[in-house]
Design an enzyme around this catalytic site. Sequence first.
Site, PDB file in Angstrom:
ATOM      1  N   GLY A   1      35.098  45.389  34.551  1.00 41.69           N
ATOM      2  CA  GLY A   1      35.325  44.924  33.187  1.00 41.69           C
ATOM      3  C   GLY A   1      35.315  43.399  33.110  1.00 41.69           C
ATOM      4  O   GLY A   1      34.877  42.809  32.118  1.00 41.69           O
ATOM      5  N   ASN A   2      35.774  42.776  34.189  1.00 39.47           N
ATOM      6  CA  ASN A   2      35.870  41.327  34.193  1.00 39.47           C
ATOM      7  C   ASN A   2      34.506  40.636  34.105  1.00 39.47           C
ATOM      8  O   ASN A   2      34.402  39.514  33.617  1.00 39.47           O
ATOM      9  CB  ASN A   2      36.588  40.885  35.471  1.00 39.47           C
ATOM     10  CG  ASN A   2      37.244  39.560  35.275  1.00 39.47           C
ATOM     11  OD1 ASN A   2      38.067  39.392  34.391  1.00 39.47           O
ATOM     12  ND2 ASN A   2      36.856  38.596  36.074  1.00 39.47           N
TER      13      ASN A   2
ATOM     14  N   LYS B   1      45.696  59.011  31.943  1.00 40.16           N
ATOM     15  CA  LYS B   1      45.022  57.728  31.692  1.00 40.16           C
ATOM     16  C   LYS B   1      45.408  57.174  30.316  1.00 40.16           C
ATOM     17  O   LYS B   1      45.038  57.734  29.286  1.00 40.16           O
ATOM     18  CB  LYS B   1      43.504  57.964  31.771  1.00 40.16           C
ATOM     19  CG  LYS B   1      42.658  56.782  31.416  1.00 40.16           C
ATOM     20  CD  LYS B   1      42.561  55.803  32.542  1.00 40.16           C
ATOM     21  CE  LYS B   1      41.765  54.570  32.106  1.00 40.16           C
ATOM     22  NZ  LYS B   1      41.875  53.480  33.070  1.00 40.16           N
TER      23      LYS B   1
ATOM     24  N   LYS C   1      35.028  54.668  36.107  1.00 41.83           N
ATOM     25  CA  LYS C   1      33.650  54.181  36.265  1.00 41.83           C
ATOM     26  C   LYS C   1      33.261  53.992  37.732  1.00 41.83           C
ATOM     27  O   LYS C   1      32.084  54.121  38.089  1.00 41.83           O
ATOM     28  CB  LYS C   1      33.431  52.878  35.486  1.00 41.83           C
ATOM     29  CG  LYS C   1      34.108  51.650  36.072  1.00 41.83           C
ATOM     30  CD  LYS C   1      33.126  50.576  36.431  1.00 41.83           C
ATOM     31  CE  LYS C   1      33.690  49.436  37.224  1.00 41.83           C
ATOM     32  NZ  LYS C   1      35.084  49.247  37.473  1.00 41.83           N
TER      33      LYS C   1
ATOM     34  N   LYS D   1      38.477  52.130  43.461  1.00 41.52           N
ATOM     35  CA  LYS D   1      37.319  51.474  44.093  1.00 41.52           C
ATOM     36  C   LYS D   1      37.222  51.895  45.552  1.00 41.52           C
ATOM     37  O   LYS D   1      36.144  52.227  46.059  1.00 41.52           O
ATOM     38  CB  LYS D   1      37.435  49.954  43.996  1.00 41.52           C
ATOM     39  CG  LYS D   1      37.413  49.452  42.560  1.00 41.52           C
ATOM     40  CD  LYS D   1      37.477  47.941  42.499  1.00 41.52           C
ATOM     41  CE  LYS D   1      37.912  47.484  41.119  1.00 41.52           C
ATOM     42  NZ  LYS D   1      37.112  48.049  40.020  1.00 41.52           N
TER      43      LYS D   1
HETATM   44  P1  ADP Z   1      37.676  46.075  37.382  1.00 43.22           P
HETATM   45  O1  ADP Z   1      37.732  45.674  35.954  1.00 43.22           O
HETATM   46  O2  ADP Z   1      36.667  45.301  38.165  1.00 43.22           O
HETATM   47  O3  ADP Z   1      37.581  47.577  37.589  1.00 43.22           O
HETATM   48  P2  ADP Z   1      40.492  46.208  38.210  1.00 43.22           P
HETATM   49  O4  ADP Z   1      41.470  45.286  37.560  1.00 43.22           O
HETATM   50  O5  ADP Z   1      40.502  47.646  37.846  1.00 43.22           O
HETATM   51  O6  ADP Z   1      39.046  45.543  38.028  1.00 43.22           O
HETATM   52  O7  ADP Z   1      40.674  46.121  39.817  1.00 43.22           O
HETATM   53  C1  ADP Z   1      40.630  44.870  40.502  1.00 43.22           C
HETATM   54  C2  ADP Z   1      42.053  44.333  40.743  1.00 43.22           C
HETATM   55  O8  ADP Z   1      42.708  45.134  41.758  1.00 43.22           O
HETATM   56  C3  ADP Z   1      42.134  42.940  41.303  1.00 43.22           C
HETATM   57  O9  ADP Z   1      42.070  41.969  40.287  1.00 43.22           O
HETATM   58  C4  ADP Z   1      43.478  42.932  42.031  1.00 43.22           C
HETATM   59  O10 ADP Z   1      44.452  42.299  41.230  1.00 43.22           O
HETATM   60  C5  ADP Z   1      43.859  44.402  42.155  1.00 43.22           C
HETATM   61  N1  ADP Z   1      44.264  44.847  43.496  1.00 43.22           N
HETATM   62  C6  ADP Z   1      45.235  45.758  43.722  1.00 43.22           C
HETATM   63  N2  ADP Z   1      45.404  46.009  45.019  1.00 43.22           N
HETATM   64  C7  ADP Z   1      44.491  45.239  45.668  1.00 43.22           C
HETATM   65  C8  ADP Z   1      44.158  45.055  47.060  1.00 43.22           C
HETATM   66  N3  ADP Z   1      44.781  45.724  48.025  1.00 43.22           N
HETATM   67  N4  ADP Z   1      43.171  44.189  47.371  1.00 43.22           N
HETATM   68  C9  ADP Z   1      42.522  43.515  46.399  1.00 43.22           C
HETATM   69  N5  ADP Z   1      42.794  43.632  45.065  1.00 43.22           N
HETATM   70  C10 ADP Z   1      43.772  44.480  44.702  1.00 43.22           C
HETATM   71 MG    MG Z   2      39.093  49.048  36.997  1.00 45.17          MG
END
Ligand code: ADP
Ligand code: MG
Length: 314
Positions: free
Chosen positions: A11-12, A130, A215, A277
Amino acid sequence: MSERTVIALGGNAISPVSTAGTAAEQTANIHRSMRQVAALVAAGMTELVLTHGNGPQVGNVLIKNELAKDVVPPVPLDWCVAQTQATIGFTIANTLSYELTELGCGQPVVPVVSRVLVDVDDPGFTAPTKPIGPYLTDAAEVARREATGTRFVRVGDRGWRRVVASPEPLSCVDRPAVELLLEDGAIVIANGGGGIPVVDDGTGPLRGVEAVIDKDLAGARLAEELGAAVFVVLTDVTGVAIDYGTADERWLTSVTVAELRELQAAGQFTAGSMDPKVESVCRFVERTGGRAAIASLDGVIAAVNGDAGTQVHP
Ligand code: ADP
Ligand code: MG
């Protein structure tokens, strides 16, 4: 010929939390991301599929539904997902085509309105988890809606939020169309927002359902079905960290899928952000023997080449 690759954009890459998310801001942000993707294509990548998140965008569509409900009939969640696939897909296609032309590349970029099959008996439908859409603060209103079957969760002192199923993506209905487009040399945008969730009753056309599919999991499913060699998840951090956010934080550069599964089982990854992820890349590598990575958008070329982010090997 390069290896067939699926890239999931977080999303970022579309709408950072630091912006209000106007159409102009989202377009500028997508354009910035597409400069990186165009450079990747110019460097020789063929057979590329992009997928993307839609969290903030679908949230906004739901708020509009809410505010306009006495004027125009609200549309169901599957329609909302379809709408965001169209607006984000068009903007990716428009900016990526422009950047490709600037670099002397002529590939067509084609967004596909994509459905993903889910199980009507997925446990998410009986126990939804969710949270989506606006926060509601009126307890009586929440009770009225709960009586009609809509589920809510209390979110601290901010009020209540609707919760929906986040079912397992079973199969990508439009995968054959994606395949045809790839064979003809197009860059394809598919499964946006995790895909439009549909179920098969066996009584007529597939039926859209009120759910949102993760996603990253849907991207892994598509990568697997397309026989991709590489699956890359791009987000706003440089990769996967252990002891994330603590003094002992350590970023992983290269791990085997077995090592990553152990860290996941030890609770290293936050539900709803990094965990899906990690789950996605593990599934892809386990099921295909291919290579996957979690990386930041800035490092996309290096990440695809195996030189940046967290690289996950069989
Ligand atoms: P996206 O919009 O790309 O799906 P998310 O916010 O869902 O992004 O997921 C990415 C975030 O996950 C990062 O910004 C970070 O703050 C968080 N995060 C949580 N645990 C971890 C970890 N172990 N290593 C790296 N990032 C992490
Ligand atoms: Mg996400």
